[in-house]
Enzyme design. Structure first.
Site, PDB file in Angstrom:
ATOM      1  N   PHE A 278      -2.636  -7.571  -1.207  1.00 33.10           N
ATOM      2  CA  PHE A 278      -1.417  -6.784  -0.982  1.00 33.10           C
ATOM      3  C   PHE A 278      -0.338  -7.146  -2.000  1.00 33.10           C
ATOM      4  O   PHE A 278       0.376  -6.268  -2.492  1.00 33.10           O
ATOM      5  CB  PHE A 278      -0.917  -6.969   0.454  1.00 33.10           C
ATOM      6  CG  PHE A 278       0.233  -6.059   0.796  1.00 33.10           C
ATOM      7  CD1 PHE A 278       0.061  -4.681   0.857  1.00 33.10           C
ATOM      8  CD2 PHE A 278       1.507  -6.577   1.032  1.00 33.10           C
ATOM      9  CE1 PHE A 278       1.126  -3.827   1.149  1.00 33.10           C
ATOM     10  CE2 PHE A 278       2.582  -5.731   1.327  1.00 33.10           C
ATOM     11  CZ  PHE A 278       2.387  -4.356   1.383  1.00 33.10           C
ATOM     12  N   TRP A 279      -0.233  -8.431  -2.343  1.00 30.95           N
ATOM     13  CA  TRP A 279       0.775  -8.830  -3.356  1.00 30.95           C
ATOM     14  C   TRP A 279       0.482  -8.113  -4.678  1.00 30.95           C
ATOM     15  O   TRP A 279       1.392  -7.686  -5.372  1.00 30.95           O
ATOM     16  CB  TRP A 279       0.806 -10.333  -3.623  1.00 30.95           C
ATOM     17  CG  TRP A 279       1.096 -11.307  -2.517  1.00 30.95           C
ATOM     18  CD1 TRP A 279       0.868 -12.652  -2.552  1.00 30.95           C
ATOM     19  CD2 TRP A 279       1.678 -11.070  -1.216  1.00 30.95           C
ATOM     20  NE1 TRP A 279       1.245 -13.252  -1.377  1.00 30.95           N
ATOM     21  CE2 TRP A 279       1.736 -12.313  -0.536  1.00 30.95           C
ATOM     22  CE3 TRP A 279       2.132  -9.939  -0.532  1.00 30.95           C
ATOM     23  CZ2 TRP A 279       2.239 -12.465   0.755  1.00 30.95           C
ATOM     24  CZ3 TRP A 279       2.634 -10.075   0.772  1.00 30.95           C
ATOM     25  CH2 TRP A 279       2.686 -11.311   1.383  1.00 30.95           C
TER      26      TRP A 279
ATOM     27  N   GLY B 221      -6.419 -11.553   1.919  1.00 31.59           N
ATOM     28  CA  GLY B 221      -5.874 -10.197   2.102  1.00 31.59           C
ATOM     29  C   GLY B 221      -4.425 -10.094   1.649  1.00 31.59           C
ATOM     30  O   GLY B 221      -4.002  -9.063   1.117  1.00 31.59           O
ATOM     31  N   ASP B 222      -3.672 -11.211   1.842  1.00 32.34           N
ATOM     32  CA  ASP B 222      -2.270 -11.187   1.405  1.00 32.34           C
ATOM     33  C   ASP B 222      -2.193 -11.045  -0.117  1.00 32.34           C
ATOM     34  O   ASP B 222      -1.413 -10.259  -0.644  1.00 32.34           O
ATOM     35  CB  ASP B 222      -1.498 -12.426   1.916  1.00 32.34           C
ATOM     36  CG  ASP B 222      -2.261 -13.727   1.754  1.00 32.34           C
ATOM     37  OD1 ASP B 222      -3.329 -13.738   1.107  1.00 32.34           O
ATOM     38  OD2 ASP B 222      -1.788 -14.755   2.285  1.00 32.34           O
ATOM     39  N   SER B 223      -3.082 -11.771  -0.819  1.00 35.09           N
ATOM     40  CA  SER B 223      -3.069 -11.675  -2.284  1.00 35.09           C
ATOM     41  C   SER B 223      -3.379 -10.265  -2.774  1.00 35.09           C
ATOM     42  O   SER B 223      -2.795  -9.803  -3.755  1.00 35.09           O
ATOM     43  CB  SER B 223      -4.070 -12.660  -2.891  1.00 35.09           C
ATOM     44  OG  SER B 223      -3.550 -13.962  -2.750  1.00 35.09           O
TER      45      SER B 223
END
Ligand code: UDP
Ligand code: MG
Length: 423
Positions: free
Chosen positions: A194-195, A190-192
């Site tokens: 968002f990145w 999920g962080d990727s």
């Protein structure tokens, strides 16, 4: 005057580590921060670890009270982060997980870099990654270095190594409809996602210094999601974060009695809680399924609640090991109905093989379970069939068995389909 930083810390069942994470925020040299402590309905031990901190006026505590059946419906940390972002008041925003510690100058170094580089909206820093065992002891460590400007930060930068201007959020929501993508298929990255949203507005500016240390436990998602097939293999001993061991049995998880610990010890697969909770809890089974047992005269294989007599030659052919056979009371055995015996044919034809047997045919692996032969990837075998050797054979001998869907790691496929290219 230092600009305010909003820190969003997501928490779930890591009582020892979460204290360190919170303490690392309290010890920051930068004093102008607010901390959103977002707990995803953790166990009591974790709530107790958190409780002394929530009195601090700089800490905003939130508990999702999410129910087990709901946990798999969205990427949980993204849901918590989105909620916190809607309340955040800092000029700058940054993220923290409950298994990571910020170094004391983390906030000040990052905020000052954003202050001095008005053309960049995002900064990232180097990170120390420590792998620990179940007792928290270090196994090994390495560094992720921030050494270049990134136009594609997805899969390059960790959740806890980024700070961005809050002013980006409105533009992200306008373009993508949300801040973080809550779709459950992004749980592992999920962080990727968002990145890549941040990257549509700004490259990531590096800060070479190591500003956080993250701990990877055997329960962390990156470990537990690894090589998971979409449907877990029947008969597997599994456990989630609460350490209780279950055996998967036809879409149910059945608790296994402590007396069977010599059987499941070393064979239990740690899986993410959301995966575990997909399976409804069933009744406790007296004898685990796919288990070798014996009385004074014979050896049996327990399968689907029946006992299957195994001939000696079949015992050798299927590479069963004598020390895996558990002695059973006569009455307990007689109470079970008889299933088809497991035999070895002189012709070599394989009929009614035992469930959960692996075959090795022309350099490919196959799993026979619930009456069907499935091609299976070596990665899944490594995680699910600890210590079990495949039986070498030929197609000729098994060609009459029905062939089912291949069993392969589902998340590899999801990531392949994401269309996020790496730098
Ligand atoms: N998390 C959560 N709800 C859950 C599981 C995890 O909010 O049901 C949070 C957890 O507290 C952590 C983040 O999601 O902050 C990532 O989880 P973890 O550190 O276990 O995964 P990793 O990426 O390290 O493998
Ligand atoms: Mg983590």
């Amino acid at each position: 005057m230092e600009k305010k930083v909003s820190i969003i810390l997501t928490s779930y069942n890591k009582p020892e580590l979460i204290k360190k994470a919170i303490e690392s925020v309290m010890k920051q040299t930068c004093k102008n921060w607010e901390l959103f402590l977002m707990d995803d309905h953790s166990n009591e031990e974790t709530s107790e670890a958190i409780s002394p901190y929530i009195k601090d006026h700089r800490i905003h505590y939130y508990n999702s009270f999410i129910q087990p059946a709901e946990r798999l419906k969205s990427t949980r940390y993204a849901v918590l982060i989105n909620y916190a972002l809607s309340c955040a008041a800092g000029e700058y925003v940054t993220y923290l997980t409950d298994d990571t510690e910020y170094h004391p100058n983390r906030l000040s170094r990052m905020a000052e870099t954003l202050d001095n580089n008005p053309d960049y909206d995002v900064v990232y820093s180097s990170q120390k990654v420590v792998h620990v065992n179940e007792c928290g002891a270090e196994q090994f460590h390495f560094y992720r270095f921030a050494d270049r400007v990134l136009d594609q930060a997805a899969f390059q930068v960790d959740h806890c190594s980024v700070m961005h201007r809050r002013s980006l959020l409105g533009r992200i929501k306008e373009m993508f409809g949300s801040f973080w993508d809550e779709d459950v298929m992004h749980w592992n990255h999920g962080d990727s996602i968002f990145w890549s949203r941040l990257n549509t507005f700004s490259p990531f500016l590096p800060i070479k210094e190591v500003l956080d240390t993250t701990y990877k436990t055997p329960h962390s998602f990156q470990n537990t999601y690894q090589s998971l097939p979409a449907v877990l293999i029947d008969g597997t001993f599994v456990k989630g974060t609460d350490q209780k061991v279950y055996q998967l049995d036809q879409n149910k998880r059945r608790p296994v009695k402590e007396q069977w610990s010599p059987v499941y010890r070393g064979k239990t697969v740690i899986i993410p809680d959301p995966f575990l909770f997909q399976y409804e809890e069933g009744s406790c089974s007296n004898i685990p399924n796919y288990q070798l047992v014996q009385n004074r005269h014979s050896v049996y294989y327990i399968e689907g609640g029946a006992k299957r007599l195994i001939e000696n030659r079949a015992l050798r052919f299927y590479q069963f090991k004598r020390h895996d056979i558990v002695p059973l009371e006569q009455e307990e055995l007689y109470a079970l109905p008889d299933g088809p015996p497991i035999s070895w044919e002189r012709s070599g034809r394989i009929d009614h093989p035992p469930g959960r047997i692996l075959f090795f045919i022309e350099r490919e692996l196959y799993l026979y379970v619930q009456g069907v032969l499935h091609p299976i990837s070596g990665d899944v075998v490594k995680r699910f069939f600890i210590k079990q050797k495949p039986v070498p054979t030929s197609f000729q001998k098994i060609k009459h068995l029905p062939i089912g869907n291949p069993v392969y790691p589902v998340y590899d496929e999801i990531i392949r389909n994401l269309n996020i290219t790496k730098d």
